[in-house]
Structure formats: structure tokens, C-alpha cells
Design a protein around this motif. Structure first.
Motif, short mmCIF file in Angstrom:
data_model
loop_
_atom_site.label_atom_id
_atom_site.label_comp_id
_atom_site.label_asym_id
_atom_site.label_seq_id
_atom_site.Cartn_x
_atom_site.Cartn_y
_atom_site.Cartn_z
N UNK A 179 -30.31 -43.34 107.56
CA UNK A 179 -29.50 -44.33 106.85
C UNK A 179 -28.65 -45.09 107.87
N UNK A 180 -28.36 -46.36 107.55
CA UNK A 180 -27.62 -47.18 108.51
C UNK A 180 -28.48 -47.56 109.70
N UNK A 181 -29.81 -47.70 109.49
CA UNK A 181 -30.72 -47.92 110.60
C UNK A 181 -30.54 -49.28 111.27
N UNK A 182 -29.90 -50.23 110.58
CA UNK A 182 -29.63 -51.53 111.19
C UNK A 182 -28.24 -51.58 111.82
N UNK A 183 -27.51 -50.47 111.73
CA UNK A 183 -26.21 -50.36 112.37
C UNK A 183 -26.35 -49.95 113.82
N UNK A 184 -25.24 -49.83 114.50
CA UNK A 184 -25.24 -49.57 115.94
C UNK A 184 -25.90 -48.24 116.29
N UNK B 179 -30.64 -49.27 104.73
CA UNK B 179 -29.43 -49.99 105.13
C UNK B 179 -29.13 -51.05 104.08
N UNK B 180 -27.85 -51.30 103.83
CA UNK B 180 -27.52 -52.35 102.84
C UNK B 180 -27.34 -53.72 103.47
N UNK B 181 -27.34 -53.79 104.82
CA UNK B 181 -27.26 -55.06 105.55
C UNK B 181 -26.03 -55.87 105.12
N UNK C 129 -42.62 -47.12 111.08
CA UNK C 129 -41.30 -47.41 110.51
C UNK C 129 -41.44 -48.16 109.20
N UNK C 130 -40.72 -47.69 108.19
CA UNK C 130 -40.63 -48.41 106.92
C UNK C 130 -39.15 -48.60 106.59
N UNK C 131 -38.85 -49.62 105.80
CA UNK C 131 -37.45 -49.97 105.56
C UNK C 131 -37.20 -50.30 104.09
N UNK C 132 -36.05 -49.83 103.61
CA UNK C 132 -35.57 -50.19 102.28
C UNK C 132 -34.15 -50.73 102.40
N UNK C 133 -33.91 -51.91 101.82
CA UNK C 133 -32.55 -52.47 101.80
C UNK C 133 -31.91 -52.14 100.47
N UNK C 134 -30.85 -51.35 100.51
CA UNK C 134 -30.11 -50.97 99.31
C UNK C 134 -28.80 -50.33 99.73
N UNK D 217 -40.74 -41.05 100.34
CA UNK D 217 -40.88 -40.68 101.75
C UNK D 217 -40.85 -39.17 101.98
N UNK D 218 -40.25 -38.43 101.03
CA UNK D 218 -40.15 -36.97 101.13
C UNK D 218 -39.69 -36.52 102.53
N UNK D 219 -38.50 -36.96 102.96
CA UNK D 219 -38.04 -36.60 104.31
C UNK D 219 -37.71 -35.12 104.43
N UNK D 220 -38.04 -34.56 105.58
CA UNK D 220 -37.65 -33.18 105.86
C UNK D 220 -36.29 -33.13 106.54
N UNK D 221 -35.99 -34.22 107.25
CA UNK D 221 -34.71 -34.35 107.95
C UNK D 221 -34.05 -35.65 107.50
N UNK D 222 -32.76 -35.62 107.21
CA UNK D 222 -32.00 -36.82 106.90
C UNK D 222 -30.90 -36.98 107.94
N UNK D 223 -30.88 -38.12 108.61
CA UNK D 223 -29.80 -38.44 109.55
C UNK D 223 -28.99 -39.55 108.91
N UNK D 224 -27.82 -39.17 108.40
CA UNK D 224 -27.01 -40.09 107.59
C UNK D 224 -25.94 -40.73 108.47
N UNK D 225 -26.19 -41.98 108.85
CA UNK D 225 -25.28 -42.71 109.74
C UNK D 225 -24.69 -43.94 109.07
#
Length: 338
Positions: free
Chosen positions: A10-15, A35-37, A59-64, A79-87
Motif C-alpha cells: 500500500x502507498x506504492x506511489x509514495x516515497x 494507492x489513493x494518489x 506489477x498490478x495496481x489499484x487506485x482507491x 490478489x490473495x497476498x501472503x505478505x502485506x507491506x502497509x506504507x
């Protein structure tokens, strides 16, 4: 975890999120970005970061928004993620003084939504961004994860402290492994325009005055972006386990009887703001025009990370010198902004 296992960032378009996502993609992971952009700062910079990530087939992307429970549930289901990196989070200390509800929506409601989605999806490990700001009014330095952090001095810091408490609750109730990373003033290429070093660079090159608070007497544990990313990568692969030595009579805030851990990610080399500015001036080859202002509400005077736990548990010690980090940022800035 196999290298094919999907990772949600999450926050993949952030720093930090952008750099983490790109590192994962470079290492062969499948990455789902979220990312909500928003327009907290220049959206075109976020779009430029995102365009680089889109170059990867994995890479796939969802804006929300994080507050959109339906969107989160859908992305976890697909996507059924096994790991979530919440940034993803609403960043900034001073912005919270005028926009408190934005922080409640993103950093509190949004974080609960992430926790619930992780629980319902059976995620193996949630890694999330906390902040050095949680140390607040603490005077003992270096700041240690083993010290209490009960006196935040900004709403932003309070939301990050709340994230740690919420994460522990889910680790306790549902056995969700959670790792919180307290980042210390991360800087570098593709950085955030709202951060001082970025705005200083713009102003110095334009011949405008830079605003220096508290006569520049503050110190910050500046952490280069590559060092922060390396900490995330190593901690991501270290799923926390219950601590058999944890004692309820003398509770350690950084660990627990449940799968929960907190780590500092800093350089362990605090630098005065004036020294930082001098380093930036040398890299730019131009002296700054300085405007001196008093201490701002919500700011802390000094930050200094104790990183012994990070070194012990991951074998990694952040090692990028400030001079090198600033040179890399300036080179990127000149190239990106022509």
C-alpha cells in the motif's frame, strides 16, 4: 515464502512505498500496488513513480482509498497476498494541525480496514510503517523500542502509536503476525516534496530563502532511502514469533507473548539541521538564504535511533553516509526537474 508469493504494497506511489515495490519487483516478486494518489503533494511525481512500476509485468495496481473497505476486500480477494507491506498513510506533522480528520480517516479507519482484511484473508505477515514521531516527549536517547511511548506531541504521532496498539490487539486476538517499523527521517531520490530537504533544494536553486526553525538547533537521524528499504526487506522475511521471555509484570513495549514486534529503522547518526543544510549547500554548489523561525508546534527537538535490535535480528546496519545520500538526491533532483 516462495519468491512467487504475491506481496501487497500500500502507498506504492509514495516515497518509501515506491522504492519498496521496485526492490521487490527487481528481486522477482509479484507485487500488487494500492494507492489513493491524493494531492497532499504533487500528483505528477506520484504518477512518475507509478509509471516506472508499471514497466514490470509482475506489477498490478489499484487506485482507491484505505477507507474504502469494499476496494480493499476486492483487492485482497483477487490478489490473495501472503505478505502485506502497509506504507500508505497521511503523512506530515504540521499538516495534521489543520487537517485532523484526514489523519483519522487514513491512519486510523484505514489501518483497521487493513487489519481486518489481513485477518479475513489469512495473511502470513503484516509489515507496517510506524514513525520515530511516536517517541514524542521522550528525553532519553537514543530512542529505544524498549522504552514506553505514551506522550506523543502531534496528531500524526498519536495515529502511529495507535497503529502499534491496534496491531498488537490483532496479534493477540487472531494470531496475526505484525511487525511495525519506526522510520527515522527518510530522505533520498524520489522523495516527498513536503519534507524539508526537498523544499530546501527547490528554494536554494531558485535563490529563495529557506525557513529554519528553532535556529537550526534540532537534530535528526537522517536515514537514506536504500537503508530504509533494506530494513523492510529483511524484516519482511522475519515473521515475528511470541517472545518466551516476555513478562507481564515488566512488559517490554517492543515485543510480546504474541507474534508482534517493533523495530527502529534509522542511521544511528543524528545530524544537526544546520550541518544537514551545509551538506546540501555543498552538493548544490550554492549557499542558502536563511530565514530564522521559532520552534513549530508538534515538532520534536531531536531524534536518535537505537538500532541494536535491527542489527541483532537481521544482521543489517544502515551505512549510507549523509554526504553520499545528499549527492544522490541532488543528482536525481537535477535530472528529474531539469
Amino acid at each position: 515464502m516462495t519468491i512467487q508469493s504475491p506481496v501487497l504494497v500500500t502507498g506504492c506511489a509514495g516515497f518509501i512505498g515506491f522504492h519498496v515495490a521496485r526492490r521487490l519487483l527487481d528481486e522477482g516478486y509479484s507485487v500488487t500496488g494500492f494507492d489513493n494518489m491524493n494531492d497532499y503533494y504533487d500528483v505528477s511525481l506520484k504518477q512518475s513513480r507509478l509509471s516506472l512500476l508499471r514497466e514490470y509485468n509482475s506489477f498490478t495496481f489499484t487506485q482507491a482509498a484505505l477507507e474504502d473497505r469494499g476496494a480493499l476486500e476486492e483487492i485482497f480477494a483477487s490478489s490473495k497476498p501472503s505478505i502485506v507491506i502497509h506504507l500508505a498513510a497521511q503523512a506530515g506533522v504540521r499538516y495534521s494541525l489543520q487537517n485532523p480528520y484526514t489523519y483519522v480517516d487514513s491512519n486510523l479507519t484505514g489501518f483497521v480496514n487493513i487489519l481486518e482484511a489481513c485477518r479475513l484473508s489469512g495473511v502470513d505477515h503484516l509489515v507496517y510503517a510506524s514513525s520515530s514521531s511516536v517517541y514524542g516527549a521522550n528525553a532519553k536517547q537514543p530512542f529505544s523500542e524498549h522504552d514506553a511511548t505514551n506522550h506523543p506531541v502531534s496528531l500524526y504521532a498519536a495515529t502511529k502509536k495507535a497503529n502499534e496498539l491496534l496491531a498488537h490487539t490483532y496479534s493477540h486476538l487472531y494470531g496475526l503476525p505484525t511487525t511495525g517499523i519506526r522510520f527515522f527521517t527518510v530522505y533520498g531520490p524520489w522523495g516527498r516534496p513536503d519534507m524539508a530537504y526537498f523544499s530546501f533544494t527547490r528554494a536554494i536553486l531558485a535563490g529563495e530563502a529557506i525557513q529554519i526553525f528553532n535556529e537550526g538547533k534540532m537534530k535528526r537521524d537522517f536515514t537514506y532511502i536504500d537503508d530504509a528499504v533494506e530494513a523492510v526487506m529483511r524484516l519482511m522475511q522475519r515473521t515475528p514469533q511470541p517472545d518466551p521471555d516476555w513478562q507481564a509484570a515488566h512488559p517490554d513495549p517492543s515485543t510480546s507473548y504474541v507474534p508482534y514486534r517493533i523495530y527502529n529503522a534509522g542511521s544511528h547518526r543524528p545530524v544537526s539541521l544546520l550541518t544537514f543544510i551545509e551538506t546540501l549547500e555543498r552538493a548544490l554548489g550554492q549557499e542558502a538564504v536563511k530565514e530564522w523561525l521559532p520552534m513549530q508546534p508538534g515538532d520534536v527537538k531531536d531524534t536518535y535511533a537505537d538500532i541494536e535490535d535491527l542489527i541483532r535480528d537481521t544482521g543489517y546496519r544502515p551505512d549510507t553516509p549523509l554526504e553520499k545520500g545528499i549527492e544522490n538526491f541532488v543528482a536525481w533532483y537535477r535530472d528529474y526537474y531539469r
